[in-house]
Design a protein around this motif. Structure first.
Motif, PDB file in Angstrom:
ATOM      1  N   ASP A 232       0.820  -1.211   0.000  1.00  0.00           N
ATOM      2  CA  ASP A 232       0.000   0.000   0.000  1.00  0.00           C
ATOM      3  C   ASP A 232       0.854   1.261   0.000  1.00  0.00           C
ATOM      4  O   ASP A 232       0.466   2.274  -0.578  1.00  0.00           O
ATOM      5  N   LEU A 233       2.016   1.202   0.630  1.00  0.00           N
ATOM      6  CA  LEU A 233       2.936   2.345   0.591  1.00  0.00           C
ATOM      7  C   LEU A 233       3.435   2.559  -0.833  1.00  0.00           C
ATOM      8  O   LEU A 233       3.470   3.693  -1.324  1.00  0.00           O
ATOM      9  N   ASP A 234       3.809   1.485  -1.513  1.00  0.00           N
ATOM     10  CA  ASP A 234       4.260   1.601  -2.910  1.00  0.00           C
ATOM     11  C   ASP A 234       3.170   2.212  -3.786  1.00  0.00           C
ATOM     12  O   ASP A 234       3.454   3.036  -4.665  1.00  0.00           O
ATOM     13  N   LYS A 235       1.915   1.816  -3.550  1.00  0.00           N
ATOM     14  CA  LYS A 235       0.794   2.385  -4.307  1.00  0.00           C
ATOM     15  C   LYS A 235       0.684   3.880  -4.028  1.00  0.00           C
ATOM     16  O   LYS A 235       0.504   4.681  -4.952  1.00  0.00           O
ATOM     17  N   TYR A 236       0.800   4.276  -2.763  1.00  0.00           N
ATOM     18  CA  TYR A 236       0.748   5.700  -2.403  1.00  0.00           C
ATOM     19  C   TYR A 236       1.859   6.471  -3.108  1.00  0.00           C
ATOM     20  O   TYR A 236       1.622   7.540  -3.681  1.00  0.00           O
ATOM     21  N   ILE A 237       3.067   5.932  -3.085  1.00  0.00           N
ATOM     22  CA  ILE A 237       4.209   6.617  -3.703  1.00  0.00           C
ATOM     23  C   ILE A 237       3.987   6.771  -5.204  1.00  0.00           C
ATOM     24  O   ILE A 237       4.229   7.849  -5.762  1.00  0.00           O
ATOM     25  N   SER A 238       3.498   5.728  -5.866  1.00  0.00           N
ATOM     26  CA  SER A 238       3.277   5.826  -7.319  1.00  0.00           C
ATOM     27  C   SER A 238       2.166   6.822  -7.651  1.00  0.00           C
ATOM     28  O   SER A 238       2.244   7.529  -8.644  1.00  0.00           O
ATOM     29  N   GLU A 239       1.134   6.899  -6.812  1.00  0.00           N
ATOM     30  CA  GLU A 239       0.030   7.839  -7.055  1.00  0.00           C
ATOM     31  C   GLU A 239       0.406   9.276  -6.730  1.00  0.00           C
ATOM     32  O   GLU A 239      -0.039  10.205  -7.392  1.00  0.00           O
ATOM     33  N   SER A 240       1.216   9.470  -5.682  1.00  0.00           N
ATOM     34  CA  SER A 240       1.527  10.821  -5.219  1.00  0.00           C
ATOM     35  C   SER A 240       2.812  11.385  -5.828  1.00  0.00           C
ATOM     36  O   SER A 240       3.017  12.594  -5.823  1.00  0.00           O
ATOM     37  N   GLY A 241       3.674  10.491  -6.311  1.00  0.00           N
ATOM     38  CA  GLY A 241       4.961  10.949  -6.835  1.00  0.00           C
ATOM     39  C   GLY A 241       5.940  11.360  -5.742  1.00  0.00           C
ATOM     40  O   GLY A 241       6.957  11.990  -6.023  1.00  0.00           O
ATOM     41  N   SER A 242       5.651  10.994  -4.509  1.00  0.00           N
ATOM     42  CA  SER A 242       6.527  11.357  -3.392  1.00  0.00           C
ATOM     43  C   SER A 242       7.891  10.680  -3.524  1.00  0.00           C
ATOM     44  O   SER A 242       7.975   9.522  -3.957  1.00  0.00           O
ATOM     45  N   GLU A 243       8.919  11.411  -3.167  1.00  0.00           N
ATOM     46  CA  GLU A 243      10.265  10.847  -3.117  1.00  0.00           C
ATOM     47  C   GLU A 243      10.827  11.119  -1.728  1.00  0.00           C
ATOM     48  O   GLU A 243      11.000  12.266  -1.340  1.00  0.00           O
ATOM     49  N   PHE A 244      11.081  10.059  -1.005  1.00  0.00           N
ATOM     50  CA  PHE A 244      11.599  10.180   0.350  1.00  0.00           C
ATOM     51  C   PHE A 244      13.116  10.005   0.339  1.00  0.00           C
ATOM     52  O   PHE A 244      13.653   9.258  -0.473  1.00  0.00           O
ATOM     53  N   LYS A 245      13.770  10.700   1.242  1.00  0.00           N
ATOM     54  CA  LYS A 245      15.221  10.618   1.327  1.00  0.00           C
ATOM     55  C   LYS A 245      15.675   9.252   1.837  1.00  0.00           C
ATOM     56  O   LYS A 245      16.613   8.664   1.327  1.00  0.00           O
ATOM     57  N   ALA A 246      14.999   8.758   2.869  1.00  0.00           N
ATOM     58  CA  ALA A 246      15.416   7.500   3.498  1.00  0.00           C
ATOM     59  C   ALA A 246      14.202   6.732   3.976  1.00  0.00           C
ATOM     60  O   ALA A 246      13.108   7.275   4.115  1.00  0.00           O
ATOM     61  N   SER A 247      14.442   5.447   4.257  1.00  0.00           N
ATOM     62  CA  SER A 247      13.387   4.547   4.709  1.00  0.00           C
ATOM     63  C   SER A 247      13.836   3.821   5.969  1.00  0.00           C
ATOM     64  O   SER A 247      14.998   3.433   6.083  1.00  0.00           O
ATOM     65  N   LEU A 248      12.903   3.652   6.890  1.00  0.00           N
ATOM     66  CA  LEU A 248      13.126   2.876   8.105  1.00  0.00           C
ATOM     67  C   LEU A 248      11.980   1.885   8.222  1.00  0.00           C
ATOM     68  O   LEU A 248      10.817   2.271   8.192  1.00  0.00           O
ATOM     69  N   GLN A 249      12.317   0.604   8.324  1.00  0.00           N
ATOM     70  CA  GLN A 249      11.296  -0.431   8.507  1.00  0.00           C
ATOM     71  C   GLN A 249      11.463  -1.038   9.888  1.00  0.00           C
ATOM     72  O   GLN A 249      12.560  -1.452  10.260  1.00  0.00           O
ATOM     73  N   LEU A 250      10.367  -1.092  10.646  1.00  0.00           N
ATOM     74  CA  LEU A 250      10.358  -1.643  12.004  1.00  0.00           C
ATOM     75  C   LEU A 250       9.356  -2.792  12.066  1.00  0.00           C
ATOM     76  O   LEU A 250       8.201  -2.638  11.657  1.00  0.00           O
ATOM     77  N   THR A 251       9.807  -3.927  12.594  1.00  0.00           N
ATOM     78  CA  THR A 251       8.968  -5.112  12.733  1.00  0.00           C
ATOM     79  C   THR A 251       9.260  -5.740  14.094  1.00  0.00           C
ATOM     80  O   THR A 251      10.422  -5.801  14.495  1.00  0.00           O
ATOM     81  N   PRO A 252       8.248  -6.214  14.822  1.00  0.00           N
ATOM     82  CA  PRO A 252       8.501  -6.871  16.110  1.00  0.00           C
ATOM     83  C   PRO A 252       9.505  -8.017  15.977  1.00  0.00           C
ATOM     84  O   PRO A 252       9.608  -8.650  14.923  1.00  0.00           O
ATOM     85  N   GLU A 253      10.213  -8.273  17.059  1.00  0.00           N
ATOM     86  CA  GLU A 253      11.282  -9.273  17.033  1.00  0.00           C
ATOM     87  C   GLU A 253      10.813 -10.657  16.622  1.00  0.00           C
ATOM     88  O   GLU A 253      11.564 -11.406  16.005  1.00  0.00           O
ATOM     89  N   ASP A 254       9.569 -11.017  16.925  1.00  0.00           N
ATOM     90  CA  ASP A 254       9.053 -12.327  16.528  1.00  0.00           C
ATOM     91  C   ASP A 254       8.259 -12.268  15.230  1.00  0.00           C
ATOM     92  O   ASP A 254       7.586 -13.233  14.866  1.00  0.00           O
ATOM     93  N   GLY A 255       8.329 -11.153  14.529  1.00  0.00           N
ATOM     94  CA  GLY A 255       7.707 -11.031  13.222  1.00  0.00           C
ATOM     95  C   GLY A 255       6.328 -10.401  13.241  1.00  0.00           C
ATOM     96  O   GLY A 255       5.739 -10.157  14.296  1.00  0.00           O
ATOM     97  N   ILE A 256       5.834 -10.133  12.046  1.00  0.00           N
ATOM     98  CA  ILE A 256       4.511  -9.534  11.875  1.00  0.00           C
ATOM     99  C   ILE A 256       3.461 -10.491  12.434  1.00  0.00           C
ATOM    100  O   ILE A 256       3.510 -11.692  12.210  1.00  0.00           O
ATOM    101  N   GLY A 257       2.528  -9.932  13.192  1.00  0.00           N
ATOM    102  CA  GLY A 257       1.457 -10.733  13.753  1.00  0.00           C
ATOM    103  C   GLY A 257       1.748 -11.261  15.148  1.00  0.00           C
ATOM    104  O   GLY A 257       0.935 -11.973  15.724  1.00  0.00           O
ATOM    105  N   GLU A 258       2.903 -10.898  15.712  1.00  0.00           N
ATOM    106  CA  GLU A 258       3.234 -11.293  17.082  1.00  0.00           C
ATOM    107  C   GLU A 258       2.125 -10.807  18.017  1.00  0.00           C
ATOM    108  O   GLU A 258       1.584  -9.724  17.834  1.00  0.00           O
TER     109      GLU A 258
END
Length: 143
Positions: free
Chosen positions: A43-69
């Motif tokens: 959904d973020l990729d869809k937002y970026i393609s629709e808005s044309g936004s260009e971000f300088k950097a990306s940070l991804q955070l996920t719980p230590e035991d994974g998505i859905g912990e």
């Protein structure tokens, strides 16, 4: 049911899996993907393609035991505290004056994170659209 409270005693360290990188040298702001219950990437990729936004950097955070912990009262405040620290450090690392937050997690964690957002750049929050993608939501001023 026992309520989640910001003063919960957290003895265990709740680590977040972290990935950060520069995306566009000329972009602006730090995009944060906080993937607790789902991966926001599509959904973020869809937002970026629709808005044309260009971000300088990306940070991804996920719980230590994974998505859905399973998130408990202790892990909720622990992950919120960890996320705040990591967001602040990464924004400083890349010289980002604005954080773009794409969050997929429990409401309690969102509230804890919002309560902790001091000494931070401006934070632009986004909400997921029913047909996919994101749209602008609230803007938290620089504190």
């Amino acid at each position: 049911t026992e309520p989640w409270k910001t003063d919960a005693s957290v003895q265990k360290v709740f680590n977040l899996n972290v990935t950060d990188n520069e995306i566009h040298a000329d972009g602006t702001g730090l995009v944060v993907k906080f993937n607790m219950v789902a991966d926001v990437t599509t959904d973020l990729d869809k937002y970026i393609s629709e808005s044309g936004s260009e971000f300088k950097a990306s940070l991804q955070l996920t719980p230590e035991d994974g998505i859905g912990e399973i998130i408990t009262k202790e892990s909720a405040i622990g992950y919120a505290r960890g996320a705040k620290r990591l967001i602040r450090e990464t924004a400083k690392k890349y010289g980002a004056d604005k954080v773009h937050l794409f969050f997929a997690g429990p409401l309690g964690v969102a509230i804890f994170l919002g309560q902790l957002l001091n000494s931070m750049p401006e934070v632009q929050c986004y909400e997921q659209k029913q047909d996919g993608g994101y749209q602008l939501s609230c803007l938290i001023p620089r504190t």
